[in-house]
Design a protein around this motif. Structure first.
Motif, PDB file in Angstrom:
ATOM      1  N   THR A   8       0.865  -1.177   0.000  1.00  0.00           N
ATOM      2  CA  THR A   8       0.000   0.000   0.000  1.00  0.00           C
ATOM      3  C   THR A   8       0.908   1.235   0.000  1.00  0.00           C
ATOM      4  OG1 THR A   8      -0.127   0.387   2.409  1.00  0.00           O
ATOM      5  CG2 THR A   8      -1.606  -1.290   1.476  1.00  0.00           C
ATOM      6  N   ILE A   9       0.300   2.384  -0.242  1.00  0.00           N
ATOM      7  CA  ILE A   9       1.113   3.601  -0.236  1.00  0.00           C
ATOM      8  C   ILE A   9       1.465   4.011   1.189  1.00  0.00           C
ATOM      9  CG2 ILE A   9       0.083   4.364  -2.397  1.00  0.00           C
ATOM     10  CD1 ILE A   9      -1.528   6.417  -0.817  1.00  0.00           C
ATOM     11  N   TRP A  10       0.862   3.341   2.173  1.00  0.00           N
ATOM     12  CA  TRP A  10       1.109   3.692   3.572  1.00  0.00           C
ATOM     13  C   TRP A  10       1.897   2.601   4.314  1.00  0.00           C
ATOM     14  CZ3 TRP A  10       0.110   8.537   3.518  1.00  0.00           C
ATOM     15  CH2 TRP A  10      -0.980   9.042   2.804  1.00  0.00           C
ATOM     16  N   ASP A  11       2.451   1.603   3.597  1.00  0.00           N
ATOM     17  CA  ASP A  11       3.212   0.573   4.292  1.00  0.00           C
ATOM     18  C   ASP A  11       4.551   1.142   4.769  1.00  0.00           C
ATOM     19  OD1 ASP A  11       5.026   0.497   2.110  1.00  0.00           O
ATOM     20  OD2 ASP A  11       3.792  -0.976   1.069  1.00  0.00           O
ATOM     21  N   ARG A  12       5.243   0.378   5.589  1.00  0.00           N
ATOM     22  CA  ARG A  12       6.474   0.879   6.215  1.00  0.00           C
ATOM     23  C   ARG A  12       7.522   1.252   5.177  1.00  0.00           C
ATOM     24  NH1 ARG A  12       8.775  -3.001  10.680  1.00  0.00           N
ATOM     25  NH2 ARG A  12      10.268  -1.268  10.701  1.00  0.00           N
TER      26      ARG A  12
END
Length: 454
Positions: A8-12
């Motif tokens: 996702t665009i918000w993964d680490r």
């Protein structure tokens, strides 16, 4: 399940880049909108009313150079260096403008800032293409779009409040501090990341495009500075020569037949430049008029731009849902009519003594018109494009947009200065914008259809 499938665009792995990139887009948009509100205050403080228009035209003009240079740099050696250079220029321009003690230094800052703004956007797009899997691109660009919409809603009001209750310099220096923080977040996360790019250089064609873009930018700046000459008749002569040079230089950067409104893609690109020029030239003088003639505070003057931005966002959503049903010609005519109605409200208010609230309320029509037109013209450009020319056509659309706006804002500024900035100057300025929109009716009827309905 693969790592790509769960990304996702918000993964680490991408969180820092996503947050930093969205913040950079947000701050660039905030600055772009803020300067429209605070420029009347700046020009008065630095005794630079004659150069008011150059503050807008110059930044738009040099952004074209930044776009071309960052795109070529990213293709040749990857986007990292292009991004770092662009953000550095953006920061440097903000600091120069924020610390300026006279209008000329302020304008130098704005020119440098434009180089950074244009290059930063292009480099970030390439970072997205290289770092994020294809299925995430839509989500990233949706986040970027939101980063433009939110400043459009709060930026003008916030900038007005900063100028009124703190100091206009903080509209530049404050953004510089926040940009440095956002850039640090991106730079840290990109360390050691492979962003691709070969070891080649920029070919002859790229250097030619960069040279032509520089001529266009320099011409727009010359037109703007001609308003500062003691003999404005000489200023008009210099401006006319510069416009001829610009017309010759810009032709290879646009699809063949653009300046002649050839049906299809050329008319799409031309109409984009016309509506952008008319709208942004008018928008530059709306807060100026409200503050100088109707004694609005910067905060309240910013509200007129905020309402237009909200209308822009709402109309864009309408276009996205009903655009095919309305059709290209109908959208072009409705959008142009809405912008023209808002522009016409300004001289009528000045001449007939109407309440300035008429301007505030009807300027929302201009925002709605742009919200219909802008995304539709982008869709049409892509519909007319093949894989081999998507980059050129997208670049042409941006050049028409920014370059056309830069030149026309400078010409309007020269006309405004010629009448001494009195009531008649506002009537002439907005009358010129309306006249340009009338010319826009020619390409409006020649848009045709690409593959947007396929």
């Amino acid at each position: 399940m693969s790592e790509t499938a769960t990304a996702t665009i918000w993964d680490r792995y991408r969180l820092g880049v996503t947050l930093g990139a969205v913040a950079l887009i947000f701050l660039a948009a905030l600055e772009s909108l803020a300067v429209t509100t605070v420029m009347p205050v700046v020009s008065a403080a630095l005794d630079g009313e004659a150069l008011f228009a150059v503050a807008f035209a110059g930044t738009l003009a040099t952004s074209v150079i930044g776009m071309v240079a960052a795109g070529a740099w990213s293709d040749a050696r990857g986007p990292r260096g292009a991004l770092y250079a662009a953000v550095t220029l953006f920061l440097l321009g903000l600091v120069i403008s924020g610390l300026a003690t006279n209008m000329y230094v302020f304008l130098i800052g704005r020119l440098v800032q434009g180089l950074g703004t244009g290059g930063q956007t292009v480099a970030l797009y390439v970072v997205v293409a290289r770092l994020y899997p294809a299925q995430l691109h839509g989500r990233v660009f949706a986040a970027f779009a939101a980063a433009w919409v939110v400043p459009s809603m709060i930026g003008p009001f916030l900038a007005g409040a900063v100028a009124e209750f703190l100091h206009w310099r903080w509209a530049f220096l404050g953004v510089a501090v926040l940009t440095a923080i956002a850039f640090a977040t991106v730079a840290i996360r990109l360390r050691g990341v492979d962003l691709g790019g070969g070891e080649g250089g920029m070919g002859r064609a790229v250097w030619q495009r960069l040279g032509l873009a520089s001529v266009v930018a320099a011409g727009a700046v010359v037109v703007g500075f001609s308003a500062d000459l003691d003999d404005l008749r000489l200023g008009w002569v210099i401006a006319a020569v510069a416009i001829v040079v610009i017309a010759v230089a810009v032709r290879p950067l646009l699809p063949p037949g653009t300046l002649r409104a050839r049906p299809g893609l050329p008319s799409v690109v031309l109409l984009r430049g016309i509506v952008a020029a008319a709208f942004f030239a008018g928008e530059a003088y709306v807060p100026n008029l409200l503050m100088n003639r109707f004694a609005f505070t910067p905060t309240w003057a910013g509200i007129s731009l905020m309402l237009a931005a909200l209308a822009w966002a709402g109309a864009s959503a309408v276009q996205g849902r009903y655009g095919d049903r309305l059709g290209n010609l109908r959208i072009a005519l409705i959008g142009t009519a809405l912008v023209a109605a808002a522009l016409l409200a300004v001289p009528l208010t000045v001449l007939l003594g109407w309440s300035p609230l008429v301007i505030v309320l009807l300027w929302t029509c201009a925002g709605a018109g742009m919200g219909l037109l802008y995304p539709r013209l982008t869709v049409l450009t892509l519909a007319y494009s093949h894989e081999r020319d998507q980059g050129f056509n997208s670049s042409a659309l941006s050049i028409s947009d920014s370059g056309g706006s830069a030149v026309f804002i400078a010409v309007v500024g020269l006309a405004f200065a010629s009448l001494g900035g009195e009531g008649g100057a506002y009537v002439l300025a907005f009358g010129m914008c309306i006249g340009l929109l009338v010319v826009g009716l020619i390409p409006s009827g020649r848009l045709g259809h690409g593959a947007e309905r396929v």
